[in-house]
Structures are given as structure tokens and as C-alpha cells.
Design a protein around this motif. Structure first.
Motif, PDB file in Angstrom:
ATOM      1  N   VAL A  13       0.835  -1.201   0.000  1.00 39.59           N
ATOM      2  CA  VAL A  13       0.000   0.000   0.000  1.00 39.59           C
ATOM      3  C   VAL A  13       0.872   1.253   0.000  1.00 39.59           C
ATOM      4  O   VAL A  13       0.676   2.164  -0.809  1.00 39.59           O
ATOM      5  N   GLU A  14       1.856   1.292   0.895  1.00 37.27           N
ATOM      6  CA  GLU A  14       2.697   2.479   1.054  1.00 37.27           C
ATOM      7  C   GLU A  14       3.657   2.672  -0.117  1.00 37.27           C
ATOM      8  O   GLU A  14       3.785   3.784  -0.635  1.00 37.27           O
ATOM      9  N   ASP A  15       4.339   1.622  -0.537  1.00 38.78           N
ATOM     10  CA  ASP A  15       5.407   1.762  -1.521  1.00 38.78           C
ATOM     11  C   ASP A  15       4.937   1.643  -2.970  1.00 38.78           C
ATOM     12  O   ASP A  15       5.519   2.263  -3.861  1.00 38.78           O
ATOM     13  N   ARG A  17       1.468   1.752  -3.817  1.00 38.22           N
ATOM     14  CA  ARG A  17       0.149   2.372  -3.956  1.00 38.22           C
ATOM     15  C   ARG A  17      -0.919   1.384  -4.460  1.00 38.22           C
ATOM     16  O   ARG A  17      -1.747   1.702  -5.296  1.00 38.22           O
TER      17      ARG A  17
END
Length: 86
Positions: A13-15, A17
Motif C-alpha cells: 500500500v505504502e510503496d 500504492r
């Protein structure tokens, strides 16, 4: 502490997307997420930083699904923390 699957989900999710709802053990990295060589390198770098492990590149590249990648990371973390001499 969050499970390895939860931590990997957060990493995606963070890296990368990727929406959390797109991730399940059966999610195909290439077919479902359009995983390419850049995404692979970002993911491996983030796994190394987050878990303090370096999965074997061939084994990582052989992972076709999110579940297989989760299993590989789980095995590498277990090997790192296993006090049994090898």
C-alpha cells in the motif's frame, strides 16, 4: 505486532500504492497487479528494510502470488530468528 501478511500488505500500500482490497493470498503479482521489474526491486528493498532479511533473488522471482511472497518472507524471517544452529 502485525503479522507478516499485514506488514507486507502495508508495504504494498505504502510503496506501490496498491489498494489493500486488491491483495489476497491468491492475488497474482504480474497478472493482477502489473508487477514489473521496478516494482520487484522496490518490494525487495522494502522487505530488506522492514524485516532485516534478504530473500534469495531466485526464490523471490519465482513467487507468482502475494501468498507465495508472504510464505517466502515468513520462511526467511523464521530462519533469521531460529536459534537452532545450522
Amino acid at each position: 505486532m502485525a503479522s507478516i501478511e499485514q506488514q507486507l500488505t502495508a508495504l504494498f500500500v505504502e510503496d506501490l500504492r496498491i489498494a489493500p482490497g486488491q491483495l489476497s493470498p491468491d492475488t497474482h503479482l504480474v497478472a493482477d497487479l502489473a508487477f514489473d521489474s521496478l516494482a520487484f526491486r522496490i518490494t525487495m528493498s522494502s522487505i530488506e528494510a522492514r524485516f532485516g532479511i534478504t530473500p534469495p533473488e531466485r526464490a523471490a522471482m519465482a513467487c507468482m502470488t502475494f501468498g507465495e511472497l508472504t510464505e517466502l518472507v515468513t520462511q526467511c524471517v523464521a530462519a533469521k530468528t531460529d536459534p537452532t544452529p545450522r
